[in-house]
Every structure is written in C-alpha cells, then in structure tokens.
Design a protein around this motif. Structure first.
Motif, PDB file in Angstrom:
ATOM      1  N   LYS A  58       0.860  -1.177   0.000  1.00 27.68           N
ATOM      2  CA  LYS A  58       0.000   0.000   0.000  1.00 27.68           C
ATOM      3  C   LYS A  58       0.897   1.229   0.000  1.00 27.68           C
ATOM      4  O   LYS A  58       1.957   1.222   0.635  1.00 27.68           O
ATOM      5  N   TYR A  59       0.458   2.263  -0.730  1.00 29.28           N
ATOM      6  CA  TYR A  59       1.275   3.468  -0.871  1.00 29.28           C
ATOM      7  C   TYR A  59       0.451   4.723  -0.634  1.00 29.28           C
ATOM      8  O   TYR A  59      -0.743   4.768  -0.934  1.00 29.28           O
ATOM      9  N   ALA A  60       1.126   5.748  -0.161  1.00 34.31           N
ATOM     10  CA  ALA A  60       0.511   7.065  -0.109  1.00 34.31           C
ATOM     11  C   ALA A  60       0.314   7.554  -1.537  1.00 34.31           C
ATOM     12  O   ALA A  60       1.120   7.256  -2.430  1.00 34.31           O
ATOM     13  N   ASP A  61      -0.743   8.310  -1.762  1.00 31.52           N
ATOM     14  CA  ASP A  61      -1.022   8.799  -3.112  1.00 31.52           C
ATOM     15  C   ASP A  61       0.152   9.604  -3.668  1.00 31.52           C
ATOM     16  O   ASP A  61       0.423   9.572  -4.874  1.00 31.52           O
ATOM     17  N   SER A  62       0.844  10.317  -2.805  1.00 34.12           N
ATOM     18  CA  SER A  62       1.917  11.206  -3.257  1.00 34.12           C
ATOM     19  C   SER A  62       3.133  10.456  -3.800  1.00 34.12           C
ATOM     20  O   SER A  62       3.977  11.058  -4.470  1.00 34.12           O
ATOM     21  N   VAL A  63       3.233   9.154  -3.514  1.00 33.11           N
ATOM     22  CA  VAL A  63       4.414   8.409  -3.967  1.00 33.11           C
ATOM     23  C   VAL A  63       4.068   7.269  -4.917  1.00 33.11           C
ATOM     24  O   VAL A  63       4.974   6.592  -5.420  1.00 33.11           O
ATOM     25  N   LYS A  64       2.800   7.052  -5.166  1.00 24.84           N
ATOM     26  CA  LYS A  64       2.393   5.960  -6.064  1.00 24.84           C
ATOM     27  C   LYS A  64       3.046   6.123  -7.424  1.00 24.84           C
ATOM     28  O   LYS A  64       3.063   7.211  -7.997  1.00 24.84           O
ATOM     29  N   GLY A  65       3.595   5.015  -7.927  1.00 22.29           N
ATOM     30  CA  GLY A  65       4.252   5.044  -9.225  1.00 22.29           C
ATOM     31  C   GLY A  65       5.709   5.458  -9.159  1.00 22.29           C
ATOM     32  O   GLY A  65       6.430   5.327 -10.154  1.00 22.29           O
ATOM     33  N   ARG A  66       6.147   5.955  -8.006  1.00 19.91           N
ATOM     34  CA  ARG A  66       7.544   6.378  -7.864  1.00 19.91           C
ATOM     35  C   ARG A  66       8.290   5.566  -6.810  1.00 19.91           C
ATOM     36  O   ARG A  66       9.498   5.361  -6.940  1.00 19.91           O
ATOM     37  N   PHE A  67       7.604   5.126  -5.787  1.00 14.64           N
ATOM     38  CA  PHE A  67       8.225   4.363  -4.703  1.00 14.64           C
ATOM     39  C   PHE A  67       7.741   2.916  -4.761  1.00 14.64           C
ATOM     40  O   PHE A  67       6.580   2.646  -5.085  1.00 14.64           O
ATOM     41  N   THR A  68       8.635   2.008  -4.403  1.00 16.04           N
ATOM     42  CA  THR A  68       8.289   0.596  -4.345  1.00 16.04           C
ATOM     43  C   THR A  68       8.842  -0.010  -3.063  1.00 16.04           C
ATOM     44  O   THR A  68      10.043   0.086  -2.805  1.00 16.04           O
ATOM     45  N   ILE A  69       7.964  -0.625  -2.290  1.00 18.08           N
ATOM     46  CA  ILE A  69       8.398  -1.319  -1.085  1.00 18.08           C
ATOM     47  C   ILE A  69       8.507  -2.803  -1.406  1.00 18.08           C
ATOM     48  O   ILE A  69       7.674  -3.359  -2.135  1.00 18.08           O
ATOM     49  N   SER A  70       9.554  -3.428  -0.891  1.00 18.70           N
ATOM     50  CA  SER A  70       9.754  -4.846  -1.150  1.00 18.70           C
ATOM     51  C   SER A  70      10.493  -5.467   0.021  1.00 18.70           C
ATOM     52  O   SER A  70      10.995  -4.749   0.900  1.00 18.70           O
ATOM     53  N   ARG A  71      10.570  -6.767   0.040  1.00 17.71           N
ATOM     54  CA  ARG A  71      11.298  -7.449   1.102  1.00 17.71           C
ATOM     55  C   ARG A  71      12.104  -8.597   0.518  1.00 17.71           C
ATOM     56  O   ARG A  71      11.734  -9.188  -0.499  1.00 17.71           O
ATOM     57  N   ASP A  72      13.210  -8.872   1.166  1.00 20.12           N
ATOM     58  CA  ASP A  72      14.053 -10.007   0.807  1.00 20.12           C
ATOM     59  C   ASP A  72      14.137 -10.877   2.049  1.00 20.12           C
ATOM     60  O   ASP A  72      14.856 -10.556   3.000  1.00 20.12           O
ATOM     61  N   ASN A  73      13.384 -11.973   2.030  1.00 20.52           N
ATOM     62  CA  ASN A  73      13.334 -12.837   3.204  1.00 20.52           C
ATOM     63  C   ASN A  73      14.693 -13.460   3.515  1.00 20.52           C
ATOM     64  O   ASN A  73      15.019 -13.691   4.677  1.00 20.52           O
ATOM     65  N   THR A  74      15.488 -13.712   2.488  1.00 18.25           N
ATOM     66  CA  THR A  74      16.792 -14.345   2.720  1.00 18.25           C
ATOM     67  C   THR A  74      17.751 -13.402   3.437  1.00 18.25           C
ATOM     68  O   THR A  74      18.646 -13.844   4.153  1.00 18.25           O
ATOM     69  N   LYS A  75      17.537 -12.102   3.247  1.00 17.42           N
ATOM     70  CA  LYS A  75      18.387 -11.109   3.899  1.00 17.42           C
ATOM     71  C   LYS A  75      17.682 -10.442   5.077  1.00 17.42           C
ATOM     72  O   LYS A  75      18.265  -9.562   5.720  1.00 17.42           O
ATOM     73  N   ASN A  76      16.451 -10.873   5.348  1.00 17.74           N
ATOM     74  CA  ASN A  76      15.670 -10.272   6.436  1.00 17.74           C
ATOM     75  C   ASN A  76      15.668  -8.751   6.339  1.00 17.74           C
ATOM     76  O   ASN A  76      15.936  -8.034   7.311  1.00 17.74           O
ATOM     77  N   THR A  77      15.387  -8.259   5.146  1.00 21.21           N
ATOM     78  CA  THR A  77      15.497  -6.830   4.873  1.00 21.21           C
ATOM     79  C   THR A  77      14.279  -6.360   4.106  1.00 21.21           C
ATOM     80  O   THR A  77      13.766  -7.063   3.230  1.00 21.21           O
ATOM     81  N   VAL A  78      13.837  -5.163   4.441  1.00 19.25           N
ATOM     82  CA  VAL A  78      12.770  -4.501   3.697  1.00 19.25           C
ATOM     83  C   VAL A  78      13.369  -3.269   3.033  1.00 19.25           C
ATOM     84  O   VAL A  78      14.168  -2.549   3.646  1.00 19.25           O
ATOM     85  N   TYR A  79      12.979  -3.040   1.801  1.00 19.02           N
ATOM     86  CA  TYR A  79      13.541  -1.941   1.023  1.00 19.02           C
ATOM     87  C   TYR A  79      12.455  -0.937   0.634  1.00 19.02           C
ATOM     88  O   TYR A  79      11.273  -1.270   0.544  1.00 19.02           O
ATOM     89  N   LEU A  80      12.898   0.266   0.384  1.00 17.11           N
ATOM     90  CA  LEU A  80      12.045   1.269  -0.246  1.00 17.11           C
ATOM     91  C   LEU A  80      12.844   1.861  -1.390  1.00 17.11           C
ATOM     92  O   LEU A  80      13.794   2.619  -1.182  1.00 17.11           O
ATOM     93  N   GLN A  81      12.471   1.477  -2.599  1.00 10.84           N
ATOM     94  CA  GLN A  81      13.105   2.021  -3.800  1.00 10.84           C
ATOM     95  C   GLN A  81      12.367   3.293  -4.181  1.00 10.84           C
ATOM     96  O   GLN A  81      11.143   3.271  -4.366  1.00 10.84           O
ATOM     97  N   MET A  82      13.098   4.370  -4.297  1.00 14.16           N
ATOM     98  CA  MET A  82      12.502   5.668  -4.610  1.00 14.16           C
ATOM     99  C   MET A  82      13.114   6.194  -5.895  1.00 14.16           C
ATOM    100  O   MET A  82      14.340   6.319  -5.987  1.00 14.16           O
ATOM    101  N   ILE A  83      12.274   6.498  -6.865  1.00 10.43           N
ATOM    102  CA  ILE A  83      12.727   7.077  -8.120  1.00 10.43           C
ATOM    103  C   ILE A  83      11.996   8.392  -8.353  1.00 10.43           C
ATOM    104  O   ILE A  83      11.021   8.704  -7.666  1.00 10.43           O
ATOM    105  N   SER A  84      12.480   9.139  -9.323  1.00  9.57           N
ATOM    106  CA  SER A  84      11.855  10.421  -9.671  1.00  9.57           C
ATOM    107  C   SER A  84      11.613  11.268  -8.426  1.00  9.57           C
ATOM    108  O   SER A  84      10.535  11.830  -8.235  1.00  9.57           O
ATOM    109  N   LEU A  85      12.635  11.357  -7.604  1.00  6.71           N
ATOM    110  CA  LEU A  85      12.489  12.073  -6.338  1.00  6.71           C
ATOM    111  C   LEU A  85      12.253  13.558  -6.548  1.00  6.71           C
ATOM    112  O   LEU A  85      12.773  14.166  -7.502  1.00  6.71           O
TER     113      LEU A  85
END
Length: 115
Positions: A58-85
């Motif tokens: 789920k994303y805030a309207d202000s970041v939809k299409g620009r931010f992507t949240i994801s997780r890597d279970n093998t690394k126990n890490t959650v990411y936030l990829q931000m483009i077009s900042l």
C-alpha cells in the motif's frame, strides 16, 4: 523489543533515485506488516508505504508510481526504492514494524532532494 536499522538515505538531485534498507533484529516472517514513514520539519509523520506478511503493498497517493516497497526474506530486509524524487520528498524516513500489538520504530534516515 525489536531494533530496526535503516540505511540508504542521503542527498540527491531532483529526479534522482535512492534505495532505503531496513534490517530488523527479529525475523520478518513473524511480522504483521512493515512500513516506511516520513517526517519533514514542521509536519506530522506520515505513512509512505507498507507491506504485509502476505505481501500486499500500500502506498501514499503522493508516492504511487515512484516508490516501491519490497522485502528479501533471505536477507531479512525490507527496502524502499525511490525514483523520480522531488524536493517535497525530503524528510527523515523511518522504518516501522508491526509485531502483534506492538509497533517498533527505527532511528530514521535523512533523505534530502535538492531542486
């Protein structure tokens, strides 16, 4: 108690990209959800993105299409990829984990977008 360690913030020009990382001290398998929030000076903390244990995002309207949240279970890490900042994305970004009835927060990482 759960510790969350964020990294990846920094200074970037408008239109640029950054990837934030969050590593919790507890396995992300047990979490209900993890999310990214941000707070700019003089503003309230706002939710930016969330990912549930089932993988729903789920994303805030202000970041939809620009931010992507994801997780890597093998690394126990959650990411936030931000483009077009944009300059208005400048804030301290906090990682948060919902575990049972408790919410835990990281210390935050500064993101500054110059125009």
């Amino acid at each position: 108690q759960v510790q969350l360690v964020e990294s990846g913030g920094g200074l970037v020009q408008a239109g640029g990209s950054l990837r934030l990382s969050c590593v919790p001290s507890r396995s992300i398998f047990g979490m209900l959800s993890m999310g990214w929030y941000r707070q700019a000076p003089g503003n309230e903390r706002e939710a930016v993105a969330e990912i549930t244990s089932g993988g729903t995002t789920k994303y805030a309207d202000s970041v939809k299409g620009r931010f992507t949240i994801s997780r890597d279970n093998t690394k126990n890490t959650v990411y936030l990829q931000m483009i077009s900042l944009k300059p208005e994305d400048s804030a301290v970004y906090y990682c948060s984990m919902l575990w049972g009835y408790s919410r835990y927060w990281g210390q935050g990482t500064q993101v500054t977008v110059s125009s």
